[in-house]
Scaffold this motif. Structure first.
Motif, short mmCIF file in Angstrom:
data_model
loop_
_atom_site.label_atom_id
_atom_site.label_comp_id
_atom_site.label_asym_id
_atom_site.label_seq_id
_atom_site.Cartn_x
_atom_site.Cartn_y
_atom_site.Cartn_z
N LYS A 123 38.89 33.88 44.92
CA LYS A 123 38.34 34.70 43.84
C LYS A 123 39.08 34.45 42.53
O LYS A 123 40.28 34.19 42.50
CB LYS A 123 38.45 36.20 44.18
CG LYS A 123 37.61 36.65 45.36
CD LYS A 123 37.78 38.15 45.60
CE LYS A 123 36.96 38.63 46.78
NZ LYS A 123 37.14 40.07 47.02
N LYS A 124 38.31 34.54 41.42
CA LYS A 124 38.86 34.62 40.08
C LYS A 124 38.52 36.01 39.56
O LYS A 124 37.34 36.31 39.33
CB LYS A 124 38.27 33.56 39.16
CG LYS A 124 38.88 33.55 37.75
CD LYS A 124 38.08 32.70 36.77
CE LYS A 124 38.01 31.25 37.20
NZ LYS A 124 37.32 30.42 36.15
N VAL A 127 35.33 37.81 40.93
CA VAL A 127 34.23 36.86 41.18
C VAL A 127 34.64 35.88 42.28
O VAL A 127 35.67 35.21 42.18
CB VAL A 127 33.88 36.09 39.90
CG1 VAL A 127 32.77 35.08 40.18
CG2 VAL A 127 33.46 37.05 38.81
N THR A 128 33.82 35.78 43.33
CA THR A 128 34.07 34.84 44.42
C THR A 128 33.65 33.44 44.02
O THR A 128 32.54 33.24 43.49
CB THR A 128 33.32 35.27 45.69
OG1 THR A 128 33.79 36.56 46.11
CG2 THR A 128 33.53 34.27 46.82
N ILE A 129 34.51 32.48 44.24
CA ILE A 129 34.23 31.07 43.92
C ILE A 129 33.75 30.37 45.18
O ILE A 129 34.46 30.35 46.20
CB ILE A 129 35.47 30.38 43.36
CG1 ILE A 129 35.96 31.09 42.09
CG2 ILE A 129 35.18 28.91 43.07
CD1 ILE A 129 37.30 30.59 41.60
N GLY A 150 33.76 25.90 38.98
CA GLY A 150 34.14 27.32 39.00
C GLY A 150 35.61 27.56 38.75
O GLY A 150 36.07 28.71 38.74
#
Length: 246
Positions: A123-124, A127-129, A150
């Motif tokens: 995650k960033k 937000v899941t990459i 991403g």
């Protein structure tokens, strides 16, 4: 009496057992061993004869300087490896990790705290990459692809993942171990006759070499010295090693 047997061609194979000297642990096999050699080195003192021409010696004293042991270990198990790198071992049980903080760079490895990650969620922020097109899951961590869309160099990321159990060896954290060792052999040239060699007190040295990449099976080359064991007492009792043969 077996001591009258003169014909005794010898080619031995066998198992080597070891444990830390004085420990309550059982003698355990160290695994496969390609070579085990004892060397007795002596110091020779000579008194020259000066009473006449021509030289020569009038007296000689032979004293044992040292008894050394060398071996090639075929099994790189945690116990063997820890002993030859003067380290300690710990077992890590399988578990899960939530929110491990890492930094991402394109074309580089994200080294994780544990081996063989699975069920990975990167995650960033919140937000899941997705893995596809961004990174590969490898035993040593996550490899970020050059073409990742991403992830930007220097991104602060978090990783959730599961991992299986594994062993950890921390090198050069302990003193050189002193072992009690026993070679239990069979003489293949004498119909499998049994023989043992008990090394009472062996101070082992660090590994001589360890081929991390080569074209053959890896072995651990080690050396040690058979020291005097003061607990062995009595007339005719060796303080160094004892041999029994059938």
């Amino acid at each position: 009496m077996l001591t009258t047997r003169i014909f005794r061609p010898t080619m031995t194979a066998g198992v080597v057992y070891a444990r830390l000297l004085g420990s309550a642990a059982p003698l355990q096999s160290i695994g496969g061993i390609a070579e085990l050699i004892l060397n007795v080195e002596e110091e020779i003192k000579k008194q020259k004869d000066f009473s006449r021409g021509g030289g020569g010696n009038r007296a000689q004293v032979n004293r044992i300087d040292s008894v050394t042991m060398s071996a090639k270990l075929q099994d790189l198990n945690p116990v063997n490896l820890a002993r030859v790198v003067f380290g300690n071992t710990a077992a890590v049980v399988s578990s899960t990790v939530t929110g491990e903080a890492v930094t991402g760079y394109k074309g580089g490895l994200i080294k994780l705290a544990h081996l063989n990650p699975s069920v990975v969620v990167l995650k960033k922020a919140a937000v899941t990459i997705a893995a596809a097109g961004n990174y590969e899951v490898r035993p040593e961590g996550l490899f970020v692809l050059d073409s990742a869309t991403g992830i930007t160099d220097g991104d602060a990321l978090t990783v959730d993942y599961a991992f299986g159990g594994y062993d950890v060896i921390e090198a050069l954290t302990e003193a050189a171990p002193t072992l009690e060792m026993l070679f239990a052999g069979v003489n293949e040239a004498m119909e499998g006759a049994a023989n043992t060699v008990e090394l009472h007190r062996v101070k082992t040295g660090a590994l001589k070499s360890w081929g991390l990449i080569n074209d053959d099976f890896a072995e651990l080359d080690i050396e040690g010295e058979v020291l005097l064991d003061p607990t062995k007492t009595g007339a005719g009792t060796s303080k160094f090693f004892k041999v029994r043969m059938q």
